[in-house]
Design a protein around this motif. Structure first.
Motif, short mmCIF file in Angstrom:
data_model
loop_
_atom_site.label_atom_id
_atom_site.label_comp_id
_atom_site.label_asym_id
_atom_site.label_seq_id
_atom_site.Cartn_x
_atom_site.Cartn_y
_atom_site.Cartn_z
N TRP A 165 7.25 17.25 7.03
CA TRP A 165 8.11 15.61 6.85
C TRP A 165 7.45 14.74 7.25
N ILE A 166 6.41 14.05 8.53
CA ILE A 166 6.03 13.08 8.58
C ILE A 166 5.08 12.18 7.18
N PRO A 167 4.28 13.50 6.88
CA PRO A 167 3.71 13.11 5.21
C PRO A 167 5.06 11.60 4.26
N ILE A 168 6.31 12.24 3.92
CA ILE A 168 7.12 12.27 3.56
C ILE A 168 7.57 10.58 3.69
N TYR A 169 8.27 10.60 5.55
CA TYR A 169 8.86 9.68 5.76
C TYR A 169 7.22 8.49 5.98
N GLU A 170 6.23 8.56 5.70
CA GLU A 170 5.03 7.53 5.88
C GLU A 170 5.24 7.06 4.14
N GLU A 171 5.35 7.88 3.39
CA GLU A 171 5.30 7.68 2.02
C GLU A 171 6.55 6.21 1.97
N ILE A 172 7.59 7.12 2.43
CA ILE A 172 9.34 6.52 2.31
C ILE A 172 8.92 5.29 2.61
N GLU A 173 8.52 4.85 3.79
CA GLU A 173 8.22 3.87 4.97
C GLU A 173 7.29 2.84 4.03
N SER A 174 5.73 3.00 3.86
CA SER A 174 4.57 2.90 3.75
C SER A 174 4.17 2.11 4.74
N VAL A 175 3.98 3.81 5.48
CA VAL A 175 3.47 3.24 7.29
C VAL A 175 2.37 4.92 7.29
N SER A 176 2.10 4.55 8.21
CA SER A 176 0.97 5.84 8.44
C SER A 176 1.20 6.23 10.30
N ILE A 177 1.79 7.73 11.12
CA ILE A 177 2.68 7.43 12.00
C ILE A 177 1.22 8.52 12.24
N VAL A 178 0.93 9.57 11.63
CA VAL A 178 -0.08 10.15 12.28
C VAL A 178 -1.47 10.39 11.30
N ASP A 179 -2.39 9.96 11.63
CA ASP A 179 -4.25 9.66 10.64
C ASP A 179 -4.91 9.98 11.72
N ASN A 180 -6.28 9.87 10.97
CA ASN A 180 -7.81 10.14 11.37
C ASN A 180 -8.27 9.55 12.16
N LYS A 181 -7.37 7.79 12.26
CA LYS A 181 -7.31 6.78 12.91
C LYS A 181 -7.18 7.43 14.79
N ASN A 182 -5.76 7.51 14.89
CA ASN A 182 -5.62 7.61 15.90
C ASN A 182 -4.80 9.23 15.99
N ALA A 183 -5.22 10.35 15.41
CA ALA A 183 -4.48 11.52 15.94
C ALA A 183 -5.72 12.31 15.02
N PRO A 184 -6.84 12.63 15.34
CA PRO A 184 -7.63 13.26 14.01
C PRO A 184 -7.30 14.45 13.82
N LEU A 185 -7.32 14.65 15.76
CA LEU A 185 -6.87 16.41 15.99
C LEU A 185 -5.76 17.12 14.75
N LEU A 186 -4.93 15.76 14.99
CA LEU A 186 -3.14 16.92 15.12
C LEU A 186 -3.17 16.76 14.07
N LYS A 187 -3.72 15.29 13.18
CA LYS A 187 -3.89 15.36 11.51
C LYS A 187 -4.51 16.94 10.62
N ALA A 188 -5.75 17.44 11.80
CA ALA A 188 -6.86 18.56 11.39
C ALA A 188 -5.39 20.20 11.17
N TRP A 189 -4.80 19.68 12.14
CA TRP A 189 -3.62 21.16 12.00
C TRP A 189 -2.19 20.88 11.66
N PHE A 190 -2.15 19.55 10.84
CA PHE A 190 -1.33 19.27 9.94
C PHE A 190 -1.54 20.36 8.50
N SER A 191 -2.95 19.88 8.13
CA SER A 191 -3.30 21.26 6.84
C SER A 191 -3.49 22.26 7.36
N LYS A 192 -4.03 23.13 8.52
CA LYS A 192 -4.54 23.90 9.21
C LYS A 192 -2.74 24.74 8.69
N ILE A 193 -1.66 23.94 9.76
CA ILE A 193 -0.52 24.95 9.33
C ILE A 193 0.16 25.12 8.12
#
Length: 227
Positions: A165-193
């Motif tokens: 859901w977060i990438p969808i909200y990011e796309e709608i609002e043209s923002v970056s909430i979780v990315d490789n800069k501020n939360a790289p471990l979580l961003k990698a977990w996004f792909s894994k799960i």
């Protein structure tokens, strides 16, 4: 206990009912899914089963209703003790999983919805809060593949919908909430799960969720999103 006596009142577009579906599927429990037309046309049966909050999801087992997704997940794990273990066995690890799930509910979710629902300076304030909250949440993940360790567990089910859901909200609002800069471990977990078969095969169509979210955004700006 008869699995056929399990019914789940939820919505195809609800991340909160999806949590429960994941738990049921991990346990191999057969269930009937009752799709509610939220937020505008809730059924009389739903209102009868959950007169307190009037929200989804509601699990009905042996004619007994139980609301609130995280409570339901623990109930499922405690009731069907055979097979897959959702909660950690160790009491301390169990308490930690509950702590971080509560942190996510109290900090990550309000900030994320705030980014989606607010505008201007208010949105920027929520964006900063969201980034800080997700950076903190990374502490629970550390170097593990999943919050549950080598396989998904309670916390993964509680927050797994973020990855979709977060990438969808990011796309709608043209923002970056979780990315490789501020939360790289979580961003990698996004792909894994999202690569876990049970997770990805249970997700609703992304384009439908995108359009549904866009359509209801004005309504949600005047009312809290439904759980």
């Amino acid at each position: 206990m008869t699995e056929k006596e399990v019914r789940l009142f939820g919505s195809w577009a609800s991340a909160f009912s999806l949590r429960v579906e994941w738990a049921l599927k991990l346990k191999g429990i057969e269930y009937e899914f009752v799709n509610e037309d939220i937020p505008f046309n809730k059924s009389e049966e739903l209102l009868r089963l959950n007169p307190v909050t009037k929200k989804i999801p509601v699990l009905v087992h042996n004619s007994k209703p139980l609301p609130e997704s995280l409570v339901i997940i623990e109930y499922i794990d405690d009731t069907w003790t055979e097979g897959y273990l959702i909660m950690p066995k160790d009491p301390y690890e169990m308490a930690q999983a509950r702590f971080w799930a509560k942190f996510a509910e109290d900090k990550c979710i309000p900030a994320t919805f705030g980014v989606f629902l607010k505008e201007g300076e208010a949105q920027q304030k929520m964006l900063q809060e969201a980034r800080e909250a997700f950076k903190t949440l990374e502490q629970a993940l550390g170097s593990k593949n999943f919050f549950g360790g080598d396989q998904i567990g309670y916390l993964d089910l509680a927050i797994g919908w973020y990855a979709f859901w977060i990438p969808i909200y990011e796309e709608i609002e043209s923002v970056s909430i979780v990315d490789n800069k501020n939360a790289p471990l979580l961003k990698a977990w996004f792909s894994k799960i999202l690569d876990v078969d049970m997770i990805k095969t249970s997700l609703p169509p992304r384009d439908k969720v995108y359009e549904f979210s866009k359509h209801l955004q004005p309504h949600w700006r005047n009312a809290s999103p439904l759980k």
